[in-house]
Write a protein that holds these residues in place. Sequence first.
Motif, short mmCIF file in Angstrom:
data_model
loop_
_atom_site.label_atom_id
_atom_site.label_comp_id
_atom_site.label_asym_id
_atom_site.label_seq_id
_atom_site.Cartn_x
_atom_site.Cartn_y
_atom_site.Cartn_z
N ALA A 190 0.70 5.51 7.30
CA ALA A 190 0.97 4.09 7.04
C ALA A 190 2.40 3.72 7.43
CB ALA A 190 0.72 3.78 5.58
N LYS A 191 3.35 4.58 7.10
CA LYS A 191 4.75 4.32 7.44
C LYS A 191 4.95 4.19 8.95
CE LYS A 191 9.40 6.26 6.80
NZ LYS A 191 10.17 7.39 6.23
N LYS A 192 4.28 5.08 9.70
CA LYS A 192 4.39 5.05 11.15
C LYS A 192 3.80 3.76 11.72
CE LYS A 192 3.22 7.77 15.26
NZ LYS A 192 2.52 8.99 15.76
N LEU A 193 2.68 3.31 11.15
CA LEU A 193 2.03 2.09 11.62
C LEU A 193 2.90 0.87 11.34
CD1 LEU A 193 -0.70 0.80 12.71
CD2 LEU A 193 -1.22 0.40 10.31
N LEU A 194 3.41 0.77 10.10
CA LEU A 194 4.21 -0.40 9.71
C LEU A 194 5.55 -0.43 10.44
CD1 LEU A 194 3.55 -0.41 5.85
CD2 LEU A 194 2.44 -1.80 7.61
N LYS A 195 6.10 0.74 10.69
CA LYS A 195 7.39 0.82 11.37
C LYS A 195 7.30 0.32 12.80
CE LYS A 195 11.16 4.12 12.11
NZ LYS A 195 11.56 5.56 11.99
N GLY A 196 6.11 0.41 13.39
CA GLY A 196 5.93 0.00 14.78
C GLY A 196 5.74 -1.50 14.96
N ASN A 197 5.74 -2.25 13.86
CA ASN A 197 5.56 -3.70 13.95
C ASN A 197 6.66 -4.37 13.12
OD1 ASN A 197 4.53 -6.43 13.19
ND2 ASN A 197 2.72 -5.77 14.33
N GLU A 198 7.48 -5.16 13.78
CA GLU A 198 8.62 -5.80 13.11
C GLU A 198 8.20 -6.69 11.96
OE1 GLU A 198 11.84 -5.41 13.38
OE2 GLU A 198 11.56 -3.84 14.90
N GLU A 199 7.02 -7.32 12.10
CA GLU A 199 6.54 -8.25 11.07
C GLU A 199 6.15 -7.50 9.79
OE1 GLU A 199 2.92 -11.50 10.42
OE2 GLU A 199 3.28 -10.64 12.41
N TRP A 200 5.67 -6.24 9.95
CA TRP A 200 5.20 -5.48 8.77
C TRP A 200 6.23 -4.47 8.28
CZ3 TRP A 200 0.40 -3.85 12.03
CH2 TRP A 200 -0.40 -4.97 12.29
N LYS A 201 7.26 -4.26 9.04
CA LYS A 201 8.22 -3.20 8.75
C LYS A 201 8.83 -3.36 7.35
CE LYS A 201 12.08 -0.83 10.99
NZ LYS A 201 13.01 -0.87 12.15
N GLY A 202 8.74 -2.29 6.55
CA GLY A 202 9.34 -2.29 5.22
C GLY A 202 8.53 -2.98 4.15
N LYS A 203 7.35 -3.50 4.51
CA LYS A 203 6.54 -4.23 3.53
C LYS A 203 5.78 -3.25 2.63
CE LYS A 203 6.75 -8.66 5.21
NZ LYS A 203 5.82 -9.66 5.73
N ASP A 204 5.56 -3.64 1.37
CA ASP A 204 4.79 -2.84 0.43
C ASP A 204 3.30 -3.04 0.67
OD1 ASP A 204 6.97 -1.76 -0.83
OD2 ASP A 204 7.07 -3.33 -2.36
N TYR A 205 2.52 -2.02 0.35
CA TYR A 205 1.06 -2.11 0.52
C TYR A 205 0.37 -1.57 -0.73
CZ TYR A 205 2.17 2.65 2.10
OH TYR A 205 2.66 3.93 2.20
N GLU A 206 -0.89 -1.95 -0.87
CA GLU A 206 -1.68 -1.56 -2.04
C GLU A 206 -1.95 -0.05 -2.02
OE1 GLU A 206 -2.40 -3.55 -4.41
OE2 GLU A 206 -2.18 -5.56 -3.55
N ALA A 207 -2.31 0.47 -3.19
CA ALA A 207 -2.68 1.89 -3.28
C ALA A 207 -3.91 2.15 -2.41
CB ALA A 207 -2.97 2.26 -4.73
N PHE A 208 -3.98 3.32 -1.86
CA PHE A 208 -5.09 3.67 -0.97
C PHE A 208 -6.41 3.73 -1.74
CE2 PHE A 208 -1.41 5.87 1.09
CZ PHE A 208 -1.32 5.03 2.19
N ALA A 209 -7.47 3.22 -1.12
CA ALA A 209 -8.82 3.29 -1.69
C ALA A 209 -9.67 4.12 -0.73
CB ALA A 209 -9.40 1.89 -1.87
N PHE A 210 -9.64 5.44 -0.91
CA PHE A 210 -10.30 6.33 0.05
C PHE A 210 -11.82 6.27 -0.06
CE2 PHE A 210 -6.15 8.61 -0.36
CZ PHE A 210 -5.78 8.52 0.97
N GLN A 211 -12.45 6.30 1.12
CA GLN A 211 -13.90 6.40 1.21
C GLN A 211 -14.25 7.44 2.27
OE1 GLN A 211 -14.31 1.90 1.88
NE2 GLN A 211 -16.23 2.38 0.84
N GLU A 212 -15.44 8.04 2.14
CA GLU A 212 -15.89 8.98 3.17
C GLU A 212 -16.08 8.24 4.49
OE1 GLU A 212 -19.32 11.34 2.47
OE2 GLU A 212 -18.50 12.33 0.69
N LEU A 213 -15.75 8.92 5.57
CA LEU A 213 -15.89 8.30 6.89
C LEU A 213 -17.34 7.93 7.19
CD1 LEU A 213 -14.17 7.57 9.42
CD2 LEU A 213 -14.91 9.77 10.39
#
Length: 560
Positions: A190-213
């Motif tokens: 997630a950090k790598k994804l958000l870091k690559g977009n100036e609009e999302w960089k440093g923004k907080d996100y919700e806790a992960f809700a994992f599901q089977e693929l």
Amino acid sequence: MKFPSIVILTTIASSMFRTSRAFVIISKQQQQRQTHRLFASEEKKVIPNDTAYDECSMEDIVSLCKRRGFIFPSSEIYNGFAGFYDYGPLGSELKKQVKDAWWNNFVQCREDVVGLDSSIIANPQTWKSSGHLDGFSDPMVDCKETKLRFRADQLFYSPIVLKESGDTVGYVCVQEGNDDEMVKLAKRQAKKLLKGNEEWKGKDYEAFAFQELTEATSEEMTKIPSPACGTPGALTPPRDFNLMFETRVGAVASDDASNKAYLRPETAQGIFMNFKNAQTTSRAKIPFGIAQIGKAFRNEITPRNFIFRSREFEQMEVEYFIPPGDDVWPPFHQQWMDDSRNFLKKIGLKEELLGWDVHEGDKLAHYARACTDITFRFPFGTQELMGIAARGNYDLTQHGEGSGKAIEYFDDMTKEKYVPHVIEPSLGVDRLVLALICSAYAEDEVGGEKRNFLRFAPAVAPVKAVILPLLKNKPLLVEQAREIFERLQKRYNVQYDASGAIGRRYRRADEIGVPYCITVDFETIEDDAGVTVRDRDTTEQVRMPIDEIIPYLSQRIDGY
């Protein structure tokens, strides 16, 4: 003139006597000091580290197994072969102890269970009737860029949802593991994804809700990244992959299916096919069970977590046959659940590491009435250790139809003929060995010094005792120690160790889980004071006559 000579001789004799007596006194004092050190070395406070297992990683367990001779990678000189392992000197002995304990508990000590050892390769029609040819598969996905393959039900994805706006800006995808590891890997993605977009960089996100693929939609699959390369949409849609190993039987290899056969993926079908043979020859009456220990083979897509999921493994199973009826199977199922859990605790698994997982809905096989797993908390997460299933009469019915030979039981009491139903407690030997090593992993402090050791239950410890002469350069000590060692060899797997200081030898024994150290010292041979027996867990020592060693060990190892 002769008197001075007599005086001189008398003086010399007197001097020699005093010197000789002095040597005797010194020797005796040295022996007493050696014996004193034997006890003093262990007269220290033991402080257990109750968090040792929580702090250890799977890498620690794998390293310990390799270093101490429990388990090695197969074909290691050729850089190994994924999914296959070899058991070393201690591992093979531990495995044998586990199988012997299971067989004793569920076959020898019961009047209603008999044994069987069926072949690994069976008539191919066996697997058609059992449903393995058509339905024994796992969902598989490929990474298009790296060409790596994954089990889809072992990959977990989650959307990355920004807290401020509630927008889903991407996905993470990680392999199954313990919760902390999965979250850690997901945060990195997630950090790598958000870091690559100036609009999302440093923004907080919700806790992960994992599901089977396997639960992902087609649209989500185009956005979910591969855990191998990180590229969204790089995974293929899930597809079924049959897990059975094929082989050829006969002198002529051909491309048609005439001589194709399979290595068994489970031991249960051999029991079902031999139901009539075992029941009639043993004159068993329902309810009764047939037990088997044997190898099985599954071409796992991604073997992982050491010997927990491998391609060649060993199973211990009982098929317990009961009368039909919706009100009949529940108490039998509950009893086997209780008996199975009690056995696991009896051989040394910690109560706090065990759990239950009841199969419901889609997790329950279409033919099963019920299935409950006993779980174990491994360093990589809580996973199934063994399953106890109420399978109905599906298997016997299928083999009866497939072979054209009815597999039925005639009840002398009710005068009824029926296809028996079955309760199946199934346990993997390799998984149990891994669980025992994990459960035995321990650390403490003895007199301020850190000690790493394995706290195996004496019943399954690969080495039951080590026999130690206090000094290896004293023939009488060595002779007595060897005599005790050779006597115990006839009953248990024991070791003889005369190399190094006594404290160092104690530690060597502790590290491989030896429950008892038997030391022959000077009091043994001079005062007939017996030997000292040291307990691994408490480090306490007791002195006992040599004739009491076997009864002492038997009570603690065999229970009688």
